[in-house]
Design an enzyme around this catalytic site. Structure first.
Site, PDB file in Angstrom:
ATOM      1  N   TYR A 192      57.467  37.016  20.336  1.00 50.57           N
ATOM      2  CA  TYR A 192      57.414  35.556  20.165  1.00 50.57           C
ATOM      3  C   TYR A 192      57.632  35.118  18.718  1.00 50.57           C
ATOM      4  CZ  TYR A 192      52.627  36.845  18.957  1.00 50.57           C
ATOM      5  OH  TYR A 192      51.541  37.454  18.383  1.00 50.57           O
TER       6      TYR A 192
ATOM      7  N   THR B 205      42.092  41.062  21.520  1.00 43.14           N
ATOM      8  CA  THR B 205      43.396  41.633  21.184  1.00 43.14           C
ATOM      9  C   THR B 205      43.219  43.049  20.655  1.00 43.14           C
ATOM     10  OG1 THR B 205      45.514  41.184  20.095  1.00 43.14           O
ATOM     11  CG2 THR B 205      43.533  40.591  18.845  1.00 43.14           C
TER      12      THR B 205
ATOM     13  N   ASP C  95      47.567  37.596  30.673  1.00 41.67           N
ATOM     14  CA  ASP C  95      48.933  37.913  30.209  1.00 41.67           C
ATOM     15  C   ASP C  95      49.923  37.923  31.381  1.00 41.67           C
ATOM     16  OD1 ASP C  95      48.594  38.122  27.466  1.00 41.67           O
ATOM     17  OD2 ASP C  95      48.060  40.244  27.536  1.00 41.67           O
TER      18      ASP C  95
ATOM     19  N   LYS D  55      41.483  45.618  23.857  1.00 39.26           N
ATOM     20  CA  LYS D  55      41.810  45.106  25.203  1.00 39.26           C
ATOM     21  C   LYS D  55      41.342  46.046  26.318  1.00 39.26           C
ATOM     22  CE  LYS D  55      45.714  41.969  24.742  1.00 39.26           C
ATOM     23  NZ  LYS D  55      47.101  41.705  25.167  1.00 39.26           N
TER      24      LYS D  55
END
Ligand code: NAP
Length: 291
Positions: A236, A69, A109, A73
């Site tokens: 989210y 992360t 993703d 990335k």
């Protein structure tokens, strides 16, 4: 949940900085438990200066693999032996798998996003999409949509030059009809509002509306949303954002970023374990962690 860690336990994890906020440990440990796998998933805070050493440790410590992360990335690619087509195109890796001595990078993703779309009954082939945002997540989503046969992709962004760059790159590299449009705000230019009204799929790919600033969604001409459209918020936390609530109120379908998080995690789980992911367990673990 009791995790039995012993000398046979296989280790997965996430590398990033910061990582303390990550929900992936809850999601993956619940999944390992549900499948009776002697695996454990931990969070490793890795500053940028130690990325190379941390990646080497995946090999040396015999880890199964890691998620990657912010801020690694993109920079992690240089440390891997091989990367998947999606990872190469998006220029970003979110999952590393160790196969013997080789480290292979994937980007789950985009495919996670597509699986969440399909689960909502939306088939992207031949459809038009509007992306709100032009960062790393928007790029992963755009590449996935283009590869899935989307007819057109419009990109709106706070910094218009970035939307123009992404649209030009999509058209040039993936051959999709892509264009930058003005931000479709309440007082925005007509071209932006029209793009919002006409899109079959609207994807919000900025952090606006994320906890704790949950009352402030993106500034949009919400009256342009309509039944028949699908609206997807990559945010989210919370799972139900102000943006999604307003889209639902306008009659549009709505999908939470939580579904993308689950599906990208499920794909990583499959790569690491060769087993089918327990989606309901992963969803329940995330919802509990977000309470
Ligand atoms: P990023 O590369 O930093 O890009 C951020 C994007 O948001 C840029 O387009 C930026 O516009 C825009 N932005 C940031 N602050 C803004 C503001 N105050 N007003 C308007 N626009 C703003 O980040 P990313 O990796 O693409 O992530 C974007 C979001 O997607 C995050 O909320 C992340 O948590 C979420 N995400 C979710 C999942 C999932 O599984 N659900 C996966 C990946 C990412 P400028 O270009 O103008 O700066």
């Amino acid at each position: 949940m009791m995790l039995k860690v012993n000398a046979h336990t296989r280790i997965c994890g996430i590398i990033g900085d910061p990582v303390e906020h990550s929900l992936s440990p809850e999601m993956h440990n619940a999944a390992f438990h549900a499948r009776g796998l002697n695996y454990v998933y931990v969070a490793f805070r890795v500053p940028a200066s130690r990325l190379g050493a941390a990646v080497a440790a995946i090999r040396h410590l015999d880890l199964v693999g890691v998620n990657v992360t912010i801020p690694h990335k993109e920079t992690v690619l240089a440390h891997l032996d091989e990367v998947s087509e999606e990872a190469r195109l998006t220029g970003a890796v979110n999952t590393v798998v160790r196969r013997d001595d080789r480290l292979i990078g994937y980007n789950t993703d985009g495919e996670g996003f597509l699986q969440a779309l399909r689960a909502a009954g939306f088939v992207p082939a031949g459809r038009s999409a509007l992306l709100l945002g032009a960062g790393g997540a928007a790029r992963a989503v755009a590449v996935a949509l283009a590869r899935a046969g989307a007819a057109s992709i419009a990109v709106a962004n706070r910094t218009p030059a970035r939307a123009e760059r992404l649209a030009a790159w999509l058209a040039d590299r993936l051959g999709v009809a892509a264009r930058a449009v003005p931000w479709p705000g309440r007082d925005g230019a007509r071209a932006g509002r029209e793009a919002l009204e006409r899109a079959d799929l609207v994807v919000h790919a900025t952090p606006l509306g994320t906890y704790p600033d949950t009352s402030t969604g993106p500034d949009l001409a919400y009256e342009c949303l309509r039944p028949g459209q699908l609206v997807f918020d990559l945010v989210y936390n919370p799972p139900e954002t102000a943006f999604l609530a307003r889209a639902r109120a306008a009659g549009a379908g709505a999908v939470s970023g939580l579904e993308m998080l689950i599906h990208q995690g499920a794909l990583a789980f499959e790569l690491w374990t060769d087993q089918s992911p327990p989606l309901d367990t992963m969803r329940a673990a995330l919802r509990e962690a977000l309470l």
